[in-house]
Design a protein around this motif. Structure first.
Motif, PDB file in Angstrom:
ATOM      1  N   GLU A  39       0.799  -1.220   0.000  1.00 39.49           N
ATOM      2  CA  GLU A  39       0.000   0.000   0.000  1.00 39.49           C
ATOM      3  C   GLU A  39       0.841   1.285   0.000  1.00 39.49           C
ATOM      4  OE1 GLU A  39      -4.158   1.240   2.216  1.00 39.49           O
ATOM      5  OE2 GLU A  39      -2.857  -0.282   3.065  1.00 39.49           O
ATOM      6  N   HIS A  40       1.995   1.240   0.741  1.00 38.23           N
ATOM      7  CA  HIS A  40       2.781   2.470   0.826  1.00 38.23           C
ATOM      8  C   HIS A  40       3.519   2.795  -0.470  1.00 38.23           C
ATOM      9  CE1 HIS A  40       5.998  -0.422   1.827  1.00 38.23           C
ATOM     10  NE2 HIS A  40       6.801   0.489   1.309  1.00 38.23           N
ATOM     11  N   GLU A  41       3.461   1.911  -1.465  1.00 37.01           N
ATOM     12  CA  GLU A  41       4.084   2.190  -2.760  1.00 37.01           C
ATOM     13  C   GLU A  41       3.052   2.599  -3.810  1.00 37.01           C
ATOM     14  OE1 GLU A  41       7.545  -0.985  -3.257  1.00 37.01           O
ATOM     15  OE2 GLU A  41       5.724  -1.870  -2.416  1.00 37.01           O
ATOM     16  N   VAL A  42       1.873   2.975  -3.330  1.00 34.00           N
ATOM     17  CA  VAL A  42       0.757   3.216  -4.238  1.00 34.00           C
ATOM     18  C   VAL A  42       0.085   4.547  -3.903  1.00 34.00           C
ATOM     19  CG1 VAL A  42      -1.484   2.326  -4.997  1.00 34.00           C
ATOM     20  CG2 VAL A  42       0.347   0.731  -4.422  1.00 34.00           C
ATOM     21  N   VAL A  43      -0.273   5.309  -4.917  1.00 39.18           N
ATOM     22  CA  VAL A  43      -1.153   6.456  -4.692  1.00 39.18           C
ATOM     23  C   VAL A  43      -2.418   6.272  -5.528  1.00 39.18           C
ATOM     24  CG1 VAL A  43       0.506   8.239  -4.042  1.00 39.18           C
ATOM     25  CG2 VAL A  43       0.084   7.800  -6.454  1.00 39.18           C
ATOM     26  N   LYS A  44      -3.539   6.675  -4.932  1.00 45.10           N
ATOM     27  CA  LYS A  44      -4.823   6.615  -5.630  1.00 45.10           C
ATOM     28  C   LYS A  44      -5.099   8.012  -6.156  1.00 45.10           C
ATOM     29  CE  LYS A  44      -9.469   4.848  -4.762  1.00 45.10           C
ATOM     30  NZ  LYS A  44     -10.440   4.522  -3.711  1.00 45.10           N
ATOM     31  N   ALA A  45      -5.261   8.144  -7.445  1.00 47.56           N
ATOM     32  CA  ALA A  45      -5.432   9.484  -8.007  1.00 47.56           C
ATOM     33  C   ALA A  45      -6.099   9.419  -9.366  1.00 47.56           C
ATOM     34  CB  ALA A  45      -4.069  10.162  -8.143  1.00 47.56           C
ATOM     35  N   ILE A  46      -6.648  10.563  -9.767  1.00 51.95           N
ATOM     36  CA  ILE A  46      -7.255  10.681 -11.099  1.00 51.95           C
ATOM     37  C   ILE A  46      -6.215  11.281 -12.045  1.00 51.95           C
ATOM     38  CG2 ILE A  46      -9.119  11.704 -12.457  1.00 51.95           C
ATOM     39  CD1 ILE A  46     -10.775  11.889  -9.912  1.00 51.95           C
ATOM     40  N   HIS A  47      -5.962  10.580 -13.115  1.00 58.03           N
ATOM     41  CA  HIS A  47      -5.027  11.065 -14.136  1.00 58.03           C
ATOM     42  C   HIS A  47      -5.598  12.300 -14.829  1.00 58.03           C
ATOM     43  CE1 HIS A  47      -2.647  11.058 -17.815  1.00 58.03           C
ATOM     44  NE2 HIS A  47      -1.798  10.254 -17.210  1.00 58.03           N
ATOM     45  N   ARG A  48      -4.718  13.212 -15.249  1.00 56.28           N
ATOM     46  CA  ARG A  48      -5.201  14.446 -15.878  1.00 56.28           C
ATOM     47  C   ARG A  48      -6.001  14.193 -17.158  1.00 56.28           C
ATOM     48  NH1 ARG A  48      -0.915  18.175 -16.229  1.00 56.28           N
ATOM     49  NH2 ARG A  48       0.690  16.831 -15.394  1.00 56.28           N
ATOM     50  N   ASN A  49      -5.793  13.049 -17.815  1.00 53.43           N
ATOM     51  CA  ASN A  49      -6.525  12.744 -19.046  1.00 53.43           C
ATOM     52  C   ASN A  49      -7.721  11.831 -18.811  1.00 53.43           C
ATOM     53  OD1 ASN A  49      -4.455  14.134 -20.260  1.00 53.43           O
ATOM     54  ND2 ASN A  49      -3.397  12.313 -21.007  1.00 53.43           N
TER      55      ASN A  49
END
Ligand code: ZN
Length: 270
Positions: free
Chosen positions: A124-134
């Motif tokens: 988990e600590h090697e992961v970010v949850k995010a929305i890509h700009r595209n």
């Protein structure tokens, strides 16, 4: 870390040169394009980008620990951008220095771990949850190491000092339909703002900015320093801290997540 550029090559303790056969002729770069390798290791990336069977290469590959392999001098065209366009120009191989960063890109959640396309597991600590700009939905992205981000920042600074660089771009910006690298885990906007908008250094501005605190229950934040300015965000809340950026006719331009104007009477300076 003592990096420098000499004769279109990086020099430093953490730099190795491994010549790629995949390259074009000489050119004068004016852009930098940032990529992820979509793979787990430096070794696999360098193997691919130096293979004569693959029509792909880049100038630099940055390992997880920040060490660097250069595959071609900066005045030689490499093949990292593919079909691409930006600011009215096509084919960014002919304008740009390509930097590949060792990173898996998108990861898929499976139980309590995350897996890359090749099946390697990450916690988990090697992961970010995010929305890509595209894109429009959240995904899991492999994090970049601090050493990588620091190294890329140093390299970009050096390249700006040695070449007439106009743009620092992500592959995702010059080929948005095909590519997602470097993705939302990489602080591309931050690096670009820091290096290319000199004279308007946001970090420095923020350090010098005065802070204040909202002393009204709900405080409208507007696009202009008067009541005809349209709201730019939800009203600020009582006791919310703001940065005071500018003052005009009794109104303060404040910085929160957005910037906008509020009536100065409702801000208590600290
Ligand atoms: Zn790429």
């Amino acid at each position: 870390m003592g990096l420098k550029i000499k004769g279109d090559l990086l020099e430093g303790d953490n730099v190795k040169f491994e010549k790629t056969p995949n390259h074009g002729g000489t050119f004068t770069p004016d852009s930098i394009v940032i990529h992820y390798t979509a793979g787990p290791s430096l070794k696999s990336a360098v193997r691919t980008l130096t293979s004569p069977r693959v029509s792909a290469s880049a100038h630099l590959v940055i390992d997880r620990d920040g060490s660097i392999v250069q595959l071609a001098p900066f005045n030689i065209v490499t093949w990292h951008a593919g079909r691409s366009s930006y600011a009215g120009r096509k084919g960014y191989n002919n304008y740009s220095i390509g930097i590949e960063i060792v990173n898996e890109g998108v990861l898929k959640k499976s139980g309590s771990v995350f897996r890359s396309w090749s099946g390697k597991k990450y916690s988990e600590h090697e992961v970010v949850k995010a929305i890509h700009r595209n894109q429009t939905t959240e995904k899991y992205w492999h994090t970049y190491s601090e050493e990588q981000i620091e190294t890329v920042l140093n390299i970009c600074e050096l390249l700006l000092a040695n070449y007439d660089i106009k743009y620092i771009l992500g592959h995702e910006e010059i080929a948005p339909k095909r590519k997602s690298d470097p993705g939302p885990a990489f602080p591309l906007d931050k690096i670009r703002n820091k290096l290319l908008h000199a004279g308007r250094n946001e970090d420095e501005d923020e350090e010098e900015a005065e802070t204040g605190r909202v002393v009204a229950g709900k405080l409208n934040i507007r696009s202009k320093p008067n009541t005809s300015g349209s709201p730019v965000a939800r009203p600020l809340r009582r006791n919310q801290k703001v940065k005071i950026l500018e003052e005009k006719n009794g109104w303060y331009k404040v910085g929160v997540e957005v910037e906008g104007w509020v009536f100065g009477k409702y801000i208590e300076e600290e």
